[in-house]
Design a protein around this motif. Structure first.
Motif, short mmCIF file in Angstrom:
data_model
loop_
_atom_site.label_atom_id
_atom_site.label_comp_id
_atom_site.label_asym_id
_atom_site.label_seq_id
_atom_site.Cartn_x
_atom_site.Cartn_y
_atom_site.Cartn_z
N MET A 288 -5.04 -17.46 10.17
CA MET A 288 -3.99 -17.38 9.16
C MET A 288 -2.88 -18.39 9.47
O MET A 288 -2.57 -18.64 10.62
CB MET A 288 -3.42 -15.96 9.12
CG MET A 288 -2.65 -15.62 7.84
SD MET A 288 -2.05 -13.91 7.86
CE MET A 288 -3.62 -13.04 7.89
N THR A 289 -2.29 -18.96 8.44
CA THR A 289 -1.26 -19.98 8.61
C THR A 289 -0.03 -19.43 9.33
O THR A 289 0.42 -18.32 9.07
CB THR A 289 -0.83 -20.51 7.23
OG1 THR A 289 -1.98 -20.90 6.51
CG2 THR A 289 0.09 -21.69 7.38
N GLU A 290 0.53 -20.24 10.23
CA GLU A 290 1.74 -19.82 10.93
C GLU A 290 2.95 -20.04 10.04
O GLU A 290 3.01 -20.97 9.24
CB GLU A 290 1.90 -20.62 12.23
CG GLU A 290 0.89 -20.28 13.30
CD GLU A 290 1.19 -20.97 14.61
OE1 GLU A 290 2.24 -21.65 14.69
OE2 GLU A 290 0.39 -20.84 15.54
N ILE A 291 3.94 -19.15 10.22
CA ILE A 291 5.18 -19.26 9.45
C ILE A 291 6.13 -20.20 10.17
O ILE A 291 6.34 -20.10 11.38
CB ILE A 291 5.85 -17.88 9.30
CG1 ILE A 291 4.88 -16.89 8.64
CG2 ILE A 291 7.11 -18.00 8.47
CD1 ILE A 291 5.39 -15.48 8.65
N SER A 292 6.71 -21.14 9.44
CA SER A 292 7.67 -22.07 10.00
C SER A 292 8.96 -21.34 10.37
O SER A 292 9.51 -20.59 9.57
CB SER A 292 7.96 -23.17 8.99
OG SER A 292 9.14 -23.86 9.30
N ALA A 293 9.45 -21.59 11.60
CA ALA A 293 10.73 -20.99 12.02
C ALA A 293 11.85 -21.50 11.14
O ALA A 293 12.81 -20.78 10.83
CB ALA A 293 10.99 -21.31 13.48
N GLY B 155 -13.40 -6.30 3.20
CA GLY B 155 -13.28 -6.48 4.64
C GLY B 155 -12.16 -7.41 5.06
O GLY B 155 -11.67 -8.23 4.29
N GLN B 156 -11.76 -7.27 6.34
CA GLN B 156 -10.64 -8.05 6.87
C GLN B 156 -10.97 -9.53 6.99
O GLN B 156 -10.10 -10.38 6.76
CB GLN B 156 -10.22 -7.48 8.23
CG GLN B 156 -9.62 -6.08 8.14
CD GLN B 156 -9.09 -5.59 9.47
OE1 GLN B 156 -8.48 -6.34 10.23
NE2 GLN B 156 -9.34 -4.33 9.78
N ASP B 157 -12.19 -9.87 7.36
CA ASP B 157 -12.54 -11.29 7.48
C ASP B 157 -12.44 -11.98 6.13
O ASP B 157 -11.94 -13.12 6.03
CB ASP B 157 -13.97 -11.44 8.04
CG ASP B 157 -14.07 -11.04 9.51
OD1 ASP B 157 -13.00 -10.95 10.16
OD2 ASP B 157 -15.18 -10.82 9.99
N TRP B 158 -12.94 -11.32 5.08
CA TRP B 158 -12.80 -11.88 3.74
C TRP B 158 -11.34 -12.07 3.39
O TRP B 158 -10.96 -13.11 2.82
CB TRP B 158 -13.45 -10.95 2.70
CG TRP B 158 -13.15 -11.38 1.30
CD1 TRP B 158 -13.85 -12.27 0.54
CD2 TRP B 158 -12.02 -10.98 0.50
NE1 TRP B 158 -13.25 -12.45 -0.68
CE2 TRP B 158 -12.12 -11.68 -0.74
CE3 TRP B 158 -10.96 -10.10 0.71
CZ2 TRP B 158 -11.19 -11.51 -1.76
CZ3 TRP B 158 -10.02 -9.95 -0.32
CH2 TRP B 158 -10.14 -10.64 -1.53
N ALA B 159 -10.50 -11.09 3.72
CA ALA B 159 -9.08 -11.15 3.37
C ALA B 159 -8.40 -12.34 4.02
O ALA B 159 -7.61 -13.06 3.38
CB ALA B 159 -8.38 -9.85 3.77
N ALA C 149 -6.14 -17.85 3.07
CA ALA C 149 -6.11 -19.29 3.30
C ALA C 149 -6.44 -20.06 2.03
O ALA C 149 -5.82 -21.09 1.71
CB ALA C 149 -7.09 -19.66 4.42
N ARG C 150 -7.42 -19.57 1.26
CA ARG C 150 -7.80 -20.23 0.02
C ARG C 150 -6.67 -20.20 -1.00
O ARG C 150 -6.37 -21.20 -1.67
CB ARG C 150 -9.04 -19.56 -0.57
CG ARG C 150 -9.62 -20.29 -1.78
CD ARG C 150 -10.62 -19.44 -2.54
NE ARG C 150 -9.98 -18.33 -3.24
CZ ARG C 150 -9.32 -18.48 -4.39
NH1 ARG C 150 -9.17 -19.67 -4.95
NH2 ARG C 150 -8.79 -17.42 -4.98
N LEU C 151 -6.02 -19.05 -1.12
CA LEU C 151 -4.92 -18.91 -2.07
C LEU C 151 -3.75 -19.82 -1.71
O LEU C 151 -3.13 -20.43 -2.59
CB LEU C 151 -4.46 -17.45 -2.13
CG LEU C 151 -5.43 -16.48 -2.78
CD1 LEU C 151 -5.01 -15.03 -2.50
CD2 LEU C 151 -5.53 -16.71 -4.29
N ALA D 279 1.52 -15.33 2.99
CA ALA D 279 0.20 -15.02 3.56
C ALA D 279 0.29 -14.56 5.01
O ALA D 279 -0.53 -13.76 5.46
CB ALA D 279 -0.70 -16.24 3.47
N ALA D 280 1.27 -15.04 5.75
CA ALA D 280 1.30 -14.79 7.20
C ALA D 280 2.36 -13.79 7.64
O ALA D 280 2.48 -13.50 8.83
CB ALA D 280 1.53 -16.12 7.93
#
Length: 304
Positions: free
Chosen positions: A1-6, A263-267, A272-274, A300-301
């Motif tokens: 999952m993408t990291e959130i920028s500080a 499932g969690q893997d799909w989520a 990431a796709r969204l 997302a994150a």
């Protein structure tokens, strides 16, 4: 999952501080022109529902999309504050015993716990009405057509074909869990509609061409989907102390979610796709869209 920028998190906190006095000003004890009086106890309950923290993501999106297109920032702040009033009303009512029956919201007692059920209902009613009052008021310095368009768009996003209708579907889901298509519709209405409005509102405020409005509306729809999937993930992976509210309630009530169905893997992959699709929509704006790109990653994150 993408990291959130500080840097983005700092930006969001700074914005929350900027809009706080706008929201506080809307809940003055002083009656406005045309009002008779403002009951102090009701105002106190409305403040509890509106000013008790939160990320202020929806008004942030209003102001940032307006800024992207050169819109009036003071007017955008008022429209954002109006949207947060409406969002907060929905939370006050959702928390009631007849609905989701929650005792905590943002780590604090819900309005019906801090006050009582009748006061919570009235506080929600007051916040809902105040949202449209704020957009229509002359202090929101926009052309008449823009204010009419905003009122109509928010009515459609919040009403029977949007958030309220989504809540009705959500209650029905406790008795008859929907399949994937039903869950997508429910979530687009209950959660996604206000996030979509937040983004298209910025284009309306800026008087943007139809192409920009459609682009930002679609960006908002994608954010709404990502927000709900992230929320469903957190509901099964986080804890009440971190979220500031009860967890696991959807599963306990037998409600279907996309995470539960797929499932969690799909989520994680879908988030990431969204984010990729949402950020690609912003490519025509170049570096000016940096904050909105970071907003998609944040949705997302996020961890609460």
């Amino acid at each position: 999952m993408t990291e959130i920028s500080a840097t983005f998190e700092t930006c969001l906190r700074n914005f929350a501080s900027e809009i706080l006095p706008v929201m506080t000003g809307l809940l003055s004890l002083t009656a406005e022109t045309g009002e008779i009086a403002r009951p102090a106890h009701l105002i106190e309950a409305m403040r509890h529902g509106l000013l008790n923290g939160g990320k202020r993501l929806r008004p942030f999106l209003v102001v940032e999309t307006a800024s992207l297109l050169g819109g009036n920032r003071p007017a955008a702040l008022r429209v954002g504050a109006a949207l947060e009033c409406l969002h907060s009303y929905s939370l006050v009512h959702d928390d009631l015993p007849a609905m989701d029956d929650d005792d905590m919201r943002r780590g604090k007692p819900t309005v019906h716990i801090a006050f009582d059920e009748a006061t919570a209902i009235l506080a929600g009613d007051g916040l809902l009405t105040l949202a449209f009052d704020t957009i229509a008021a002359p202090e929101t310095a926009l052309p008449d057509k823009a204010r009419i368009d905003l009122v109509l768009a928010l009515s459609r996003a919040a009403g029977i074909g949007g958030m309220v209708g989504g809540q009705a579907l959500d209650l029905a889901a406790e008795k008859n869990a929907p399949g994937e298509e039903g869950v997508v519709t429910l979530q687009a209405m209950k959660t996604g509609a206000l996030l979509r409005f937040a983004c298209e509102a910025g284009a309306i405020i800026a008087g943007a061409p139809a192409g920009d409005l459609a682009r930002l509306r679609r960006y908002g729809e994608l954010l709404g989907r990502a927000f709900q999937i992230a929320d469903d993930l957190l509901d099964i992976t986080s804890d009440a102390a971190t979220l500031g509210k009860a967890t696991g309630k959807d599963a306990d009530r037998g409600k279907g979610t996309l995470v539960g169905l797929k499932g969690q893997d799909w989520a994680v992959a879908e988030l990431a796709r969204l984010v990729d699709e949402a950020t690609s929509l912003l490519s025509p704006y170049g570096g000016k869209a940096r904050i909105l790109i970071e907003a998609a990653k944040f949705v997302a994150a996020r961890q609460n």
